[in-house]
Design a protein around this motif. Structure first.
Motif, PDB file in Angstrom:
ATOM      1  N   LEU A   1       0.851  -1.186   0.000  1.00  0.00           N
ATOM      2  CA  LEU A   1       0.000   0.000   0.000  1.00  0.00           C
ATOM      3  C   LEU A   1       0.892   1.242   0.000  1.00  0.00           C
ATOM      4  N   TRP A   2       0.824   1.990  -1.077  1.00  0.00           N
ATOM      5  CA  TRP A   2       1.593   3.224  -1.235  1.00  0.00           C
ATOM      6  C   TRP A   2       0.634   4.288  -1.749  1.00  0.00           C
ATOM      7  N   PRO A   3       0.285   5.299  -0.944  1.00  0.00           N
ATOM      8  CA  PRO A   3      -0.757   6.265  -1.290  1.00  0.00           C
ATOM      9  C   PRO A   3      -0.651   6.900  -2.675  1.00  0.00           C
TER      10      PRO A   3
ATOM     11  N   LYS B   1      -3.773   7.115  -5.263  1.00  0.00           N
ATOM     12  CA  LYS B   1      -4.407   8.400  -5.576  1.00  0.00           C
ATOM     13  C   LYS B   1      -4.131   8.850  -7.005  1.00  0.00           C
TER      14      LYS B   1
ATOM     15  N   TYR C   1      -6.066   0.867  -7.313  1.00  0.00           N
ATOM     16  CA  TYR C   1      -6.917   0.608  -6.156  1.00  0.00           C
ATOM     17  C   TYR C   1      -6.748  -0.809  -5.614  1.00  0.00           C
TER      18      TYR C   1
ATOM     19  N   LEU D   1      -5.275  -1.577  -2.114  1.00  0.00           N
ATOM     20  CA  LEU D   1      -6.055  -1.565  -0.877  1.00  0.00           C
ATOM     21  C   LEU D   1      -6.379  -2.975  -0.409  1.00  0.00           C
TER      22      LEU D   1
ATOM     23  N   TYR E   1      -4.996   5.203   5.322  1.00  0.00           N
ATOM     24  CA  TYR E   1      -4.784   5.695   3.962  1.00  0.00           C
ATOM     25  C   TYR E   1      -5.247   7.146   3.831  1.00  0.00           C
TER      26      TYR E   1
ATOM     27  N   ASN F   1      -2.862   9.521   5.295  1.00  0.00           N
ATOM     28  CA  ASN F   1      -1.565   9.575   4.613  1.00  0.00           C
ATOM     29  C   ASN F   1      -1.686   9.681   3.096  1.00  0.00           C
ATOM     30  N   VAL F   2      -2.844  10.097   2.620  1.00  0.00           N
ATOM     31  CA  VAL F   2      -3.088  10.085   1.180  1.00  0.00           C
ATOM     32  C   VAL F   2      -2.098  10.964   0.414  1.00  0.00           C
ATOM     33  N   ASP F   3      -1.586  11.989   1.067  1.00  0.00           N
ATOM     34  CA  ASP F   3      -0.616  12.867   0.398  1.00  0.00           C
ATOM     35  C   ASP F   3       0.803  12.687   0.942  1.00  0.00           C
TER      36      ASP F   3
ATOM     37  N   TYR G   1       4.822   7.115   3.077  1.00  0.00           N
ATOM     38  CA  TYR G   1       4.082   6.103   3.839  1.00  0.00           C
ATOM     39  C   TYR G   1       3.955   4.792   3.061  1.00  0.00           C
TER      40      TYR G   1
END
Length: 203
Positions: free
Chosen positions: A30-32, A36, A41, A44, A100, A103-105, A109
């Motif tokens: 998982l890497w935002p 994004k 997707y 996730l 997520y 930490n979306v931006d 993370y």
């Protein structure tokens, strides 16, 4: 072979491939930004099938092995085996969403591991059998006592933020497991409270 064993085998295989080939690790974690901006997707879900190391993998899969089959049998009686698989896979997603979003931006993370989904299964078990003895590092402990300590520790460590473990996913996974079971069978709350008031070791 039940669905729990199949999930364990698939997770072990994918984790092993990621141990051997960093490309698997990079593509599944998982890497935002990849979600994004890259619209990947699938991460996730895929992050829940890779692990940091062998001990991380073994801890999650051993826990799933001991508690998953009972929950699978119970859930399957209501909504089939597919319903149990849906519980597990959706718990992977639900448990990571708050992290997520926070930490979306944050391009630094990363998150991985099945802990959120395993927590959902474990707490579903606690709901069904709160006074059953479970073994924590070979020490017997009532499931409900372990659950309280687990939640308290996870909240403390999540606020402290001093390690690389996603304690938030543990908490959200645990809550989701209980909510899933109650949505499936609302009468479980009454059964749980009745059992809670009558500890097995006092009967």
């Amino acid at each position: 072979m039940n669905a729990t064993i199949v999930i364990i085998l698939i997770t072990c295989l994918i984790s092993w491939l990621a141990f051997k080939d960093n490309r698997w690790f990079t593509e599944l974690i998982l890497w935002p930004p990849a979600i994004k901006r890259g619209r990947q997707y699938y991460r996730l879900v895929s992050y829940g099938f890779i692990h940091a190391d062998l001990s991380h993998l073994l801890f999650n899969m051993i826990t799933l092995y001991f508690f998953g089959s009972l929950i699978e049998q119970f859930v399957s009686n209501y909504i089939g085996v597919a319903g149990y698989v849906a519980l597990y896979v959706s718990a992977i997603v639900v448990s990571i969403l708050p992290t997520y979003i926070r930490n979306v931006d944050n391009p630094e993370y990363r998150s991985l591991g099945a802990s959120g989904a395993v927590s959902a299964v474990l707490f579903a078990f606690v709901l069904l059998q709160p006074w059953s003895l479970i073994f924590v590092f070979f020490v017997p402990c009532p499931a409900i006592v372990y659950a309280v300590l687990y939640i308290a520790y996870s909240i403390y460590m999540d606020r402290k933020g001093s390690d690389n473990i996603n304690h938030s996913a543990h908490l959200w996974g645990a809550a989701y497991g209980v909510l899933f079971m109650l949505c499936m069978e609302p009468r479980l709350i009454g059964v749980f409270l009745e059992q809670l008031s009558s500890p097995g070791f006092l009967s």
